[in-house]
Design a protein around this motif. Structure first.
Motif, PDB file in Angstrom:
ATOM      1  N   LEU A  52       0.848  -1.177   0.000  1.00  0.00           N
ATOM      2  CA  LEU A  52       0.000   0.000   0.000  1.00  0.00           C
ATOM      3  C   LEU A  52       0.890   1.236   0.000  1.00  0.00           C
ATOM      4  CD1 LEU A  52      -3.127   0.346   0.187  1.00  0.00           C
ATOM      5  CD2 LEU A  52      -2.813   0.708   2.647  1.00  0.00           C
ATOM      6  N   THR A  53       0.494   2.262  -0.756  1.00  0.00           N
ATOM      7  CA  THR A  53       1.299   3.474  -0.812  1.00  0.00           C
ATOM      8  C   THR A  53       0.401   4.699  -0.913  1.00  0.00           C
ATOM      9  OG1 THR A  53       3.220   4.533  -1.847  1.00  0.00           O
ATOM     10  CG2 THR A  53       1.578   3.565  -3.339  1.00  0.00           C
ATOM     11  N   GLY A  54       1.014   5.857  -1.024  1.00  0.00           N
ATOM     12  CA  GLY A  54       0.277   7.092  -1.244  1.00  0.00           C
ATOM     13  C   GLY A  54      -0.698   7.437  -0.133  1.00  0.00           C
ATOM     14  N   PRO A  55      -1.813   8.072  -0.489  1.00  0.00           N
ATOM     15  CA  PRO A  55      -2.775   8.524   0.515  1.00  0.00           C
ATOM     16  C   PRO A  55      -3.281   7.412   1.424  1.00  0.00           C
ATOM     17  CG  PRO A  55      -3.252   9.527  -1.602  1.00  0.00           C
ATOM     18  CD  PRO A  55      -2.184   8.510  -1.846  1.00  0.00           C
ATOM     19  N   ALA A  56      -3.544   6.226   0.856  1.00  0.00           N
ATOM     20  CA  ALA A  56      -4.055   5.126   1.680  1.00  0.00           C
ATOM     21  C   ALA A  56      -3.041   4.731   2.746  1.00  0.00           C
ATOM     22  CB  ALA A  56      -4.395   3.925   0.800  1.00  0.00           C
ATOM     23  N   ALA A  57      -1.774   4.648   2.373  1.00  0.00           N
ATOM     24  CA  ALA A  57      -0.733   4.304   3.344  1.00  0.00           C
ATOM     25  C   ALA A  57      -0.608   5.388   4.408  1.00  0.00           C
ATOM     26  CB  ALA A  57       0.599   4.107   2.617  1.00  0.00           C
ATOM     27  N   SER A  58      -0.735   6.641   3.998  1.00  0.00           N
ATOM     28  CA  SER A  58      -0.595   7.731   4.961  1.00  0.00           C
ATOM     29  C   SER A  58      -1.739   7.743   5.971  1.00  0.00           C
ATOM     30  CB  SER A  58      -0.508   9.080   4.237  1.00  0.00           C
ATOM     31  OG  SER A  58      -1.748   9.425   3.632  1.00  0.00           O
ATOM     32  N   LEU A  59      -2.888   7.190   5.599  1.00  0.00           N
ATOM     33  CA  LEU A  59      -3.993   7.077   6.552  1.00  0.00           C
ATOM     34  C   LEU A  59      -3.646   6.126   7.688  1.00  0.00           C
ATOM     35  CD1 LEU A  59      -7.181   6.949   4.281  1.00  0.00           C
ATOM     36  CD2 LEU A  59      -6.472   8.798   5.808  1.00  0.00           C
ATOM     37  N   LEU A  60      -2.753   5.191   7.414  1.00  0.00           N
ATOM     38  CA  LEU A  60      -2.314   4.254   8.447  1.00  0.00           C
ATOM     39  C   LEU A  60      -1.158   4.821   9.260  1.00  0.00           C
ATOM     40  CD1 LEU A  60      -2.381   0.866   6.472  1.00  0.00           C
ATOM     41  CD2 LEU A  60      -4.131   1.809   7.987  1.00  0.00           C
ATOM     42  N   ALA A  61      -0.276   5.551   8.611  1.00  0.00           N
ATOM     43  CA  ALA A  61       0.935   6.044   9.284  1.00  0.00           C
ATOM     44  C   ALA A  61       0.727   7.375   9.994  1.00  0.00           C
ATOM     45  CB  ALA A  61       2.070   6.176   8.270  1.00  0.00           C
ATOM     46  N   ALA A  62      -0.017   8.271   9.372  1.00  0.00           N
ATOM     47  CA  ALA A  62      -0.203   9.616   9.942  1.00  0.00           C
ATOM     48  C   ALA A  62      -1.495  10.210   9.403  1.00  0.00           C
ATOM     49  CB  ALA A  62       0.983  10.508   9.580  1.00  0.00           C
ATOM     50  N   PRO A  63      -2.642   9.771   9.929  1.00  0.00           N
ATOM     51  CA  PRO A  63      -3.930  10.239   9.393  1.00  0.00           C
ATOM     52  C   PRO A  63      -4.128  11.734   9.580  1.00  0.00           C
ATOM     53  CG  PRO A  63      -4.238   9.016  11.450  1.00  0.00           C
ATOM     54  CD  PRO A  63      -2.801   8.841  11.054  1.00  0.00           C
ATOM     55  N   TRP A  64      -4.450  12.400   8.484  1.00  0.00           N
ATOM     56  CA  TRP A  64      -4.712  13.842   8.537  1.00  0.00           C
ATOM     57  C   TRP A  64      -5.757  14.215   7.501  1.00  0.00           C
ATOM     58  CZ3 TRP A  64      -4.346  17.477  11.905  1.00  0.00           C
ATOM     59  CH2 TRP A  64      -4.413  18.832  11.521  1.00  0.00           C
ATOM     60  N   VAL A  65      -5.410  14.077   6.207  1.00  0.00           N
ATOM     61  CA  VAL A  65      -6.340  14.372   5.121  1.00  0.00           C
ATOM     62  C   VAL A  65      -6.988  13.068   4.652  1.00  0.00           C
ATOM     63  CG1 VAL A  65      -6.581  15.309   2.796  1.00  0.00           C
ATOM     64  CG2 VAL A  65      -4.954  16.352   4.396  1.00  0.00           C
ATOM     65  N   ARG A  66      -8.285  13.111   4.397  1.00  0.00           N
ATOM     66  CA  ARG A  66      -8.985  11.944   3.869  1.00  0.00           C
ATOM     67  C   ARG A  66      -8.997  12.008   2.336  1.00  0.00           C
ATOM     68  NH1 ARG A  66      -9.908   7.543   7.161  1.00  0.00           N
ATOM     69  NH2 ARG A  66     -10.004   8.328   9.298  1.00  0.00           N
ATOM     70  N   PHE A  67      -8.684  10.881   1.715  1.00  0.00           N
ATOM     71  CA  PHE A  67      -8.672  10.794   0.263  1.00  0.00           C
ATOM     72  C   PHE A  67      -9.653   9.715  -0.201  1.00  0.00           C
ATOM     73  CE2 PHE A  67      -4.549  12.437   1.470  1.00  0.00           C
ATOM     74  CZ  PHE A  67      -4.320  13.443   0.550  1.00  0.00           C
ATOM     75  N   ALA A  68     -10.093   9.821  -1.435  1.00  0.00           N
ATOM     76  CA  ALA A  68     -11.068   8.870  -1.973  1.00  0.00           C
ATOM     77  C   ALA A  68     -10.432   7.833  -2.890  1.00  0.00           C
ATOM     78  CB  ALA A  68     -12.172   9.618  -2.731  1.00  0.00           C
ATOM     79  N   THR A  69      -9.133   7.974  -3.177  1.00  0.00           N
ATOM     80  CA  THR A  69      -8.454   7.054  -4.090  1.00  0.00           C
ATOM     81  C   THR A  69      -7.274   6.410  -3.380  1.00  0.00           C
ATOM     82  OG1 THR A  69      -9.037   8.493  -5.955  1.00  0.00           O
ATOM     83  CG2 THR A  69      -7.366   6.814  -6.355  1.00  0.00           C
ATOM     84  N   TYR A  70      -7.115   5.103  -3.574  1.00  0.00           N
ATOM     85  CA  TYR A  70      -6.071   4.338  -2.915  1.00  0.00           C
ATOM     86  C   TYR A  70      -5.142   3.716  -3.959  1.00  0.00           C
ATOM     87  CZ  TYR A  70      -9.771   4.800   0.549  1.00  0.00           C
ATOM     88  OH  TYR A  70     -10.741   5.307   1.367  1.00  0.00           O
ATOM     89  N   HIS A  71      -3.881   3.513  -3.572  1.00  0.00           N
ATOM     90  CA  HIS A  71      -2.871   3.028  -4.504  1.00  0.00           C
ATOM     91  C   HIS A  71      -2.146   1.814  -3.926  1.00  0.00           C
ATOM     92  CE1 HIS A  71      -3.579   7.235  -5.615  1.00  0.00           C
ATOM     93  NE2 HIS A  71      -3.159   6.918  -6.817  1.00  0.00           N
ATOM     94  N   LEU A  72      -1.905   0.846  -4.797  1.00  0.00           N
ATOM     95  CA  LEU A  72      -1.296  -0.413  -4.386  1.00  0.00           C
ATOM     96  C   LEU A  72      -0.212  -0.778  -5.394  1.00  0.00           C
ATOM     97  CD1 LEU A  72      -2.390  -2.151  -1.955  1.00  0.00           C
ATOM     98  CD2 LEU A  72      -3.297  -3.716  -3.679  1.00  0.00           C
ATOM     99  N   TYR A  73       1.049  -0.850  -4.942  1.00  0.00           N
ATOM    100  CA  TYR A  73       2.117  -1.351  -5.809  1.00  0.00           C
ATOM    101  C   TYR A  73       2.017  -2.868  -5.895  1.00  0.00           C
ATOM    102  CZ  TYR A  73       4.775   3.032  -6.020  1.00  0.00           C
ATOM    103  OH  TYR A  73       5.183   4.320  -6.267  1.00  0.00           O
ATOM    104  N   VAL A  74       2.158  -3.391  -7.102  1.00  0.00           N
ATOM    105  CA  VAL A  74       2.189  -4.834  -7.324  1.00  0.00           C
ATOM    106  C   VAL A  74       3.513  -5.166  -8.002  1.00  0.00           C
ATOM    107  CG1 VAL A  74       1.058  -6.797  -8.433  1.00  0.00           C
ATOM    108  CG2 VAL A  74      -0.325  -4.918  -7.544  1.00  0.00           C
ATOM    109  N   ALA A  75       4.261  -6.093  -7.423  1.00  0.00           N
ATOM    110  CA  ALA A  75       5.600  -6.403  -7.927  1.00  0.00           C
ATOM    111  C   ALA A  75       5.539  -6.993  -9.333  1.00  0.00           C
ATOM    112  CB  ALA A  75       6.305  -7.384  -6.984  1.00  0.00           C
ATOM    113  N   PRO A  76       6.533  -6.694 -10.179  1.00  0.00           N
ATOM    114  CA  PRO A  76       6.569  -7.247 -11.541  1.00  0.00           C
ATOM    115  C   PRO A  76       6.552  -8.769 -11.567  1.00  0.00           C
ATOM    116  CG  PRO A  76       8.157  -5.465 -11.299  1.00  0.00           C
ATOM    117  CD  PRO A  76       7.631  -5.745  -9.927  1.00  0.00           C
ATOM    118  N   ALA A  77       7.081  -9.395 -10.504  1.00  0.00           N
ATOM    119  CA  ALA A  77       7.157 -10.853 -10.471  1.00  0.00           C
ATOM    120  C   ALA A  77       5.810 -11.511 -10.186  1.00  0.00           C
ATOM    121  CB  ALA A  77       8.175 -11.299  -9.425  1.00  0.00           C
TER     122      ALA A  77
END
Length: 202
Positions: A52-77
Motif C-alpha cells: 500500500l502506498t500514497g494517501p491510503a498508506a498515509s492514513l495508516l501512518a499519519a492520518p490527517w487528510v482523507r482521500f477517496a483514491t487508494y494506490h497499491l504497488y504490485v511487484a513485476p514478479a
C-alpha cells in the motif's frame, strides 16, 4: 560519508521523483469504507508481493487528510494468476479514468519495496517512499505529505523533529503505528536514496 541535512536530501529526491512513470491500472473497489478495504487486503495470500502506498498508506501512518483514491504497488514478479487473485479478493471492477477509487501500480523501479513495514497487518511502503508518492498526489497531497514529514519522518527544515520518537497524534488523537525505532528506520530509508555504505548523522 556523513549526511548533515536529511531534509535537503529528501527535497532533492522529491524534486527528481516522477510518480507518473509507474504504469497504472484503474479499478472501482466497492468497499464501503477504508477499514473494509484493509480487511480485504488482509485476505490476500501472503506470498503475493504488494504494498500500500500514497494517501491510503498515509492514513495508516499519519492520518490527517482523507482521500477517496487508494494506490497499491504490485511487484513485476506477480503472476497473472496472483494478480487475478488481488482483483477477486478486493472485488475490483475495471473502469476508465473516471470512477476509479483503487489504482494498481506496476512500479518502474523495484526500490518501492525497499524497507516495507506492516501497519494493521498490511504491507506498506517505507515512510520515505510514502512521502514521495503522497506529495505527488493532486489536491491536498502536499498538505498530507507535510504532515507526514513533520510527524513521522521528522525531516523538517533539514533538522530532525524534536520528538525523539518522531510521532505525534493525528487529527483523531491516535498515534501512528511504528514497529521499529523511527530514527533507525529513517536512516535506512535515506541511505537507500544516496547509496550504500558510510555512516549518517540525521
Amino acid at each position: 560519508m556523513r549526511l548533515l541535512d536529511a531534509g535537503a536530501i529528501l527535497d532533492f529526491w522529491a524534486s527528481r521523483y516522477d510518480f507518473k512513470k509507474n504504469i497504472t491500472h484503474r479499478y472501482y473497489a466497492p468497499a464501503r469504507s477504508f477499514d473494509e478495504l484493509i480487511e480485504r487486503l488482509r485476505t490476500l495470500p501472503v506470498d503475493i508481493r504488494y504494498a500500500l502506498t500514497g494517501p491510503a498508506a498515509s492514513l495508516l501512518a499519519a492520518p490527517w487528510v482523507r482521500f477517496a483514491t487508494y494506490h497499491l504497488y504490485v511487484a513485476p514478479a506477480v503472476t497473472p494468476t496472483e494478480r487475478g487473485s488481488i482483483v477477486e479478493k478486493l472485488d475490483l471492477r475495471p473502469v476508465d479514468v473516471s470512477g476509479a477509487n483503487l489504482i494498481l501500480l506496476d512500479p518502474y523501479d523495484d526500490g518501492v519495496f525497499y524497507g516495507l513495514q506492516h501497519l494493521r497487518d498490511v504491507p506498506v511502503v517505507c515512510n520515505t517512499q510514502m512521502y514521495l508518492d503522497v506529495i505527488s498526489h493532486p489536491g491536498r497531497g502536499r498538505e498530507q505529505a507535510e504532515y507526514l514529514r513533520e510527524h513521522v519522518l521528522g525531516f523538517w527544515g533539514g533538522r530532525a523533529h524534536s520528538d525523539p520518537a518522531g510521532l505525534r497524534p493525528g487529527r483523531d488523537g491516535a498515534l501512528p503505528s511504528r514497529e521499529s525505532a523511527p530514527m533507525a528506520a529513517r536512516q535506512d530509508e535515506l541511505s537507500f536514496a544516496i547509496g550504500e555504505g558510510g555512516s549518517y548523522d540525521l
